[in-house]
Design an enzyme around this catalytic site. Structure first.
Site, short mmCIF file in Angstrom:
data_model
loop_
_atom_site.label_atom_id
_atom_site.label_comp_id
_atom_site.label_asym_id
_atom_site.label_seq_id
_atom_site.Cartn_x
_atom_site.Cartn_y
_atom_site.Cartn_z
N GLU A 132 0.83 -1.27 -0.02
CA GLU A 132 -0.10 -0.03 -0.16
C GLU A 132 0.82 1.40 -0.14
OE1 GLU A 132 -2.92 -0.04 3.10
OE2 GLU A 132 -4.11 -1.80 2.28
N GLU A 147 -5.28 -8.66 1.14
CA GLU A 147 -5.80 -8.26 2.45
C GLU A 147 -7.52 -8.09 2.17
OE1 GLU A 147 -4.33 -4.98 4.88
OE2 GLU A 147 -2.20 -5.47 4.41
C1 GBH Z 1 -4.34 -1.89 5.57
O1 GBH Z 1 -4.54 -0.64 5.45
C2 GBH Z 1 -3.06 -2.28 6.01
O2 GBH Z 1 -2.16 -2.91 5.02
C3 GBH Z 1 -3.05 -2.86 7.41
O3 GBH Z 1 -1.69 -3.04 7.72
C4 GBH Z 1 -4.09 -2.50 8.21
O4 GBH Z 1 -3.97 -3.14 9.28
C5 GBH Z 1 -5.47 -2.86 7.49
O5 GBH Z 1 -5.33 -2.64 6.24
C6 GBH Z 1 -6.94 -2.24 8.28
O6 GBH Z 1 -6.60 -1.09 8.52
O7 GBH Z 1 -11.03 7.30 3.81
O8 GBH Z 1 -9.76 7.83 1.67
O9 GBH Z 1 -8.58 7.28 3.73
C7 GBH Z 1 -5.98 -0.38 4.96
C8 GBH Z 1 -5.93 1.29 4.59
C9 GBH Z 1 -8.15 1.82 4.82
C10 GBH Z 1 -6.48 3.05 3.39
C11 GBH Z 1 -9.39 2.55 4.26
C12 GBH Z 1 -7.67 3.69 3.09
C13 GBH Z 1 -9.91 4.33 3.19
C14 GBH Z 1 -9.62 5.49 2.25
N1 GBH Z 1 -7.07 1.72 3.92
N2 GBH Z 1 -8.79 3.95 3.90
S1 GBH Z 1 -9.65 7.28 2.95
#
Ligand code: GBH
Length: 465
Positions: free
Chosen positions: A165, A365
């Site tokens: 990511e 994931e």
């Molecule tokens: C993942 O991140 C990670 O790889 C992991 O380490 C983590 O524990 C897991 O997911 C759970 O969080 O509202 O525009 O910010 C996910 C991260 C979550 C990033 C959802 C974008 C929504 C978009 N993502 N998020 S925004």
């Protein structure tokens, strides 16, 4: 309706080093940006840190047994760069290498395929002190580290993933500041995007020259599946998805992204030859998916809605997208406040398959945080159970969504549930639980939740009910 999993479809689970390992100061590990960030008051919920986390560093053997009991076919873990190079450069630290060596051997002894991610956000602090991802040197340091890992584990790892990511590393780390190192500089965030892309390409080249086996090479991206008005969708799709996909898979940056961000940066950090360096073949694309994102053009008068649909003053993670806002989505929601929409995953996989028909996909994931409850249960070995039926439903419906995409022609090779264990959920600390296995943070005891037992069953029957 019951449906069979496709032949060869892999079921596994995923974790990341800083989120589970603990042992933050042991065996020569240097500090990472997440040590610094989590120890800075106000950055992480409740002041939680990854100092101990799930203590997986000391309990990995027991965790491997657990994976075997659950019948996992593969395990996706990440390597903590600061265990390997405490300052991000120079000589490899033998004790750090030995840990991953034992982990990989332990997986192979149990017939579980090792899927190794080189970077899941724990940048050595010394590299951040020299500028971090916005600095070009970080990309070449990353390639040197990749070479060390390729040499040591390259005879045994099934799949190598360069980055997890990069969207989060660049935009949450350097634009919104919600993640380490907590900087809020939009120009630096776009430089970070480029140097993460460059690091990916250089690391693939380094791995290919050091690895002795014949693994798959990959990268994992978190895609934004967007709902809303055309120009807002185009802009956010550019910043979120195409700014990584295009350089990695086609070569060069999308011109609309460069135009959209012209007021933030002139992209002078992109040098001759970078497009070729980044554009390296991969064997499989890792897809992380949790929910969808709604966008629309902001009218400039009402208060602008930020990424999670709330009004607020937090810095935006979106450089150059000042005219876009993020309206709330209809539920249901997980404990993170993320909307649950399995059909978004089907769409995403079909869209990727249309754009890159020859590229196999892997769900690296997918999972959900819910407020779990531990209850007495005499039928369980430890006398305790977690009846997490919402998580069971979430995982079941998303595996179903993957099968829908497969039925419609997408080439999807497997599914990794996030996460094996409850763990350090970044800015949320230990307050959000994503595990299919419960971790009691007082005793560090593990309790397989109903979702773990259900997932084990799916692996046994290979049928989705
Ligand atoms: C993942 O991140 C990670 O790889 C992991 O380490 C983590 O524990 C897991 O997911 C759970 O969080 O509202 O525009 O910010 C996910 C991260 C979550 C990033 C959802 C974008 C929504 C978009 N993502 N998020 S925004």
């Amino acid at each position: 309706m019951t449906r069979a999993l496709p032949e060869g479809f892999v079921l596994g689970s995923a974790t990341a080093s800083y989120q589970v390992e603990g042992a933050a100061r042991e065996d020569g590990r240097g500090p990472s940006i997440w040590d610094t960030f989590s120890h800075t008051p106000g950055r992480v919920w409740n002041g939680d840190t990854g100092d101990v986390a799930c203590d997986h560093y000391h309990r990995f053997d027991q965790d491997l047994d657990l994976m075997a009991e659950l019948g996992l076919q593969a395990y996706r873990f990440s390597v903590a760069w600061p265990r390997i190079q405490p300052t991000g450069r120079g000589e490899a630290n033998t004790a750090g290498l030995d840990f991953y060596d034992r982990l990989v051997d332990g997986l192979l002894e149990r017939g579980i395929r090792p899927v190794a991610t080189l970077y899941h956000w724990d940048l050595p602090q010394a590299l951040e002190d020299n500028g971090g991802w916005p600095a070009r040197d970080t990309a070449s340091a990353f390639a040197d580290y990749a070479a060390i890992m390729g040499k040591r584990l390259g005879d045994r790892v099934s799949t190598w993933t360069t980055l997890n990511e990069p969207w989060c590393s660049a935009y949450l780390g350097y634009a919104s500041g919600a993640h380490a190192p907590g900087r809020t500089e939009h120009a630096a965030a776009l430089a970070a995007v480029h140097h993460l892309n460059l690091g990916h390409g250089l690391a693939l080249q380094a791995l290919r020259s050091e690895v002795s086996g014949d693994p798959d090479y990959s990268v994992t991206l978190n895609f934004h599946v967007l709902r809303g008005e055309d120009d807002a969708v185009r802009q956010i799709d550019g910043l979120a998805n195409r700014v990584f996909l295009q350089p990695m898979l086609e070569g060069g940056y999308p011109t609309d992204v460069i135009e959209d961000t012209a007021s933030v940066t002139d992209w002078a950090f992109v040098r001759d030859g970078d497009a070729e360096a980044i554009h390296q073949p991969i064997d499989v694309l890792g897809v992380n998916y949790y929910s969808t994102t709604a966008v629309r053009l902001w009218d400039g008068r009402s208060e602008r809605l930020t990424a999670d649909g709330h009004k607020g003053a937090a810095a935006s993670p979106w450089p150059g997208a000042e005219r876009v806002e993020f309206p709330p989505q209809p539920g249901p929601y997980t404990e993170m406040g993320w909307n649950i929409e399995p059909a978004g995953l089907t769409e995403l996989l079909l869209d990727l398959h249309r754009r890159y028909p020859d590229l196999p996909l892997m769900i690296t994931e997918n999972g959900a945080a819910f407020a779990d409850e531990v209850v007495p249960d005499a039928s369980q070995p430890g006398g305790l159970a977690v009846h997490d039926e919402k998580r069971v439903a979430y995982v079941r419906d998303h595996v179903g969504a993957v099968l829908d995409a497969v039925d419609a022609g997408a080439d999807v090779r497997g599914y990794f549930v996030w996460s094996l264990l409850d763990n350090f959920e970044w800015g949320y600390g230990y307050s959000k639980r994503f595990g299919i296995v419960r971790v009691d943070y007082e005793t560090l005891e593990r309790i397989p939740k109903d979702s773990a037992l259900w997932f084990a069953d799916l692996g046994r029957t290979r049928r989705l009910d």
